[in-house]
Design an enzyme around this catalytic site. Sequence first.
Site, PDB file in Angstrom:
ATOM      1  N   ASP A  92       0.857  -1.160   0.000  1.00  0.00           N
ATOM      2  CA  ASP A  92       0.000   0.000   0.000  1.00  0.00           C
ATOM      3  C   ASP A  92       0.910   1.231   0.000  1.00  0.00           C
ATOM      4  OD1 ASP A  92      -2.418   1.110   0.060  1.00  0.00           O
ATOM      5  OD2 ASP A  92      -3.044   0.276   1.987  1.00  0.00           O
ATOM      6  N   SER A  93       0.436   2.336  -0.585  1.00  0.00           N
ATOM      7  CA  SER A  93       1.316   3.510  -0.740  1.00  0.00           C
ATOM      8  C   SER A  93       1.443   4.325   0.534  1.00  0.00           C
ATOM      9  CB  SER A  93       0.751   4.420  -1.826  1.00  0.00           C
ATOM     10  OG  SER A  93      -0.441   5.022  -1.365  1.00  0.00           O
ATOM     11  N   GLY A  94       0.585   4.077   1.514  1.00  0.00           N
ATOM     12  CA  GLY A  94       0.581   4.905   2.721  1.00  0.00           C
ATOM     13  C   GLY A  94      -0.460   6.003   2.665  1.00  0.00           C
ATOM     14  N   GLY A 216     -11.157   4.137  -2.888  1.00  0.00           N
ATOM     15  CA  GLY A 216     -12.234   5.020  -2.450  1.00  0.00           C
ATOM     16  C   GLY A 216     -13.582   4.348  -2.316  1.00  0.00           C
ATOM     17  N   ASP A 266      -8.001  -7.212  -0.962  1.00  0.00           N
ATOM     18  CA  ASP A 266      -7.334  -7.321   0.336  1.00  0.00           C
ATOM     19  C   ASP A 266      -8.310  -6.787   1.361  1.00  0.00           C
ATOM     20  OD1 ASP A 266      -6.835  -4.338  -0.314  1.00  0.00           O
ATOM     21  OD2 ASP A 266      -6.244  -4.532   1.780  1.00  0.00           O
ATOM     22  N   CYS A 304     -13.209 -27.781   6.375  1.00  0.00           N
ATOM     23  CA  CYS A 304     -11.991 -26.972   6.410  1.00  0.00           C
ATOM     24  C   CYS A 304     -10.818 -27.827   6.889  1.00  0.00           C
ATOM     25  CB  CYS A 304     -12.204 -25.783   7.348  1.00  0.00           C
ATOM     26  SG  CYS A 304     -10.817 -24.647   7.386  1.00  0.00           S
ATOM     27  N   CYS A 306      -7.890 -26.495   7.922  1.00  0.00           N
ATOM     28  CA  CYS A 306      -6.953 -25.703   8.715  1.00  0.00           C
ATOM     29  C   CYS A 306      -6.677 -26.417  10.038  1.00  0.00           C
ATOM     30  CB  CYS A 306      -7.506 -24.298   8.960  1.00  0.00           C
ATOM     31  SG  CYS A 306      -8.653 -24.176  10.341  1.00  0.00           S
ATOM     32  N   CYS A 309      -9.653 -26.549  12.538  1.00  0.00           N
ATOM     33  CA  CYS A 309     -10.755 -27.465  12.214  1.00  0.00           C
ATOM     34  C   CYS A 309     -10.309 -28.922  12.212  1.00  0.00           C
ATOM     35  CB  CYS A 309     -11.366 -27.104  10.870  1.00  0.00           C
ATOM     36  SG  CYS A 309     -12.201 -25.505  10.914  1.00  0.00           S
ATOM     37  N   HIS A 335      -7.948 -20.180  10.513  1.00  0.00           N
ATOM     38  CA  HIS A 335      -9.194 -20.681   9.922  1.00  0.00           C
ATOM     39  C   HIS A 335      -9.805 -19.669   8.953  1.00  0.00           C
ATOM     40  CE1 HIS A 335     -13.213 -22.203   9.342  1.00  0.00           C
ATOM     41  NE2 HIS A 335     -13.616 -20.983   9.622  1.00  0.00           N
TER      42      HIS A 335
HETATM   43 ZN   LIG Z   1     -10.849 -24.165   9.604  1.00  0.00          ZN
END
Ligand SMILES: [Zn+2]
Length: 386
Positions: A92-94, A216, A266, A304, A306, A309, A335
Amino acid sequence: MSRFHWICESTDGAARAGMLHTAHGPVATPTFMPVGTVGTVKAMTMDAVRSTGAGIVLGNTYHLMLRPGAERIRAQGGLHRFMDWSGPILTDSGGFQVMSLGALRKLDQDGVTFRSHIDGSYHRLTPESSTDIQHALDATITMCFDECPALPAPPETIAASMRMSMRWAARSREAFVQRTGYGQFGIVQGGTEQDLRTESVKALTDIGFEGYAIGGLAVGEGQELMFATLDTTVPIMPQNAPRYLMGVGTPDDLLGSVQRGVDMFDCVMPTRAGRTARAYTERGTLNLRNARHATDARPISPDCDCLACSRHSRAYLHHLFRANEILGPMLLTWHNIAYYQRLMRQIREAIIEGRLDELATTLRANWAAEDWTEDEMPQPAIPPVP
Ligand SMILES: [Zn+2]
């Protein structure tokens, strides 16, 4: 080394599945970029981030220039090495962070002077210095320095701000050092005013960038107005370059935006939610602090893979959050990022197979089910009676 370019592989309506090629490897799009503001995706190890299938992460110029400083990161071999992420990084440019400092900043046509939120010291960012800092960080994708006005604002305020951002975009481009596999994105501004968005797209395409972001939005205008702005802005953006909607959003925002032709996203939502006991799932969101999870032996989501899970119950996560144990945010952030990445993979596959609308209908119906209670657990499908 690959030159920086994006290839469209499939389309389904306005949605696109593609591949972004960079100096730090390829990224399948549509893609969600976990936010690593200060050189860490909060509460996650880089191995955990990689395990979710994330292809690219975000860093932030404002935060990193203040601490530890861009030169220190450059001396440590750049941000990839510093944070142990060998894949692409977008910085990101800041601009957005500086604008949100309010009284701590002073804006002029050349740039912004502001006071650090850490120690109150004075700093200055201009299109040139922001671009230089992103170069020092070794960002794969550099963002133009821009101003993002808070909405709602009078059209003349948005117009003046957008035109200044376009002058800053030209200066950012001038300061950008071209390297093989690296790119710079311009940022379309103009609030929800279509004529201003059109003027902004034209100004940026006249300069020419490797990709184009939509800035924006998601600043309080609501999903309906955001989608309406995308409906008219995305079609006039270049077809052969990636399109990045900044700071968005919920799973439903991502789906609707991909359907309108956006490729990159993002957002702090999945990481922030993970630190506050909120889980994103195929069936809406869960608040793991709620008492009803205290004795629930099921995983957050049976689909899931992860760590949270595959190894732990909702009851355990509930306990971790109630006891303020640091493992709670670690597991739940993992998760949530895993869920966002799985969602983007599902969406990408559906685009390639030409069934995105069908998937979207199913996803939205399931999200609307909200909290996933015992009797709403998915049952084995009963074959239809012939
Ligand atoms: Zn998960």
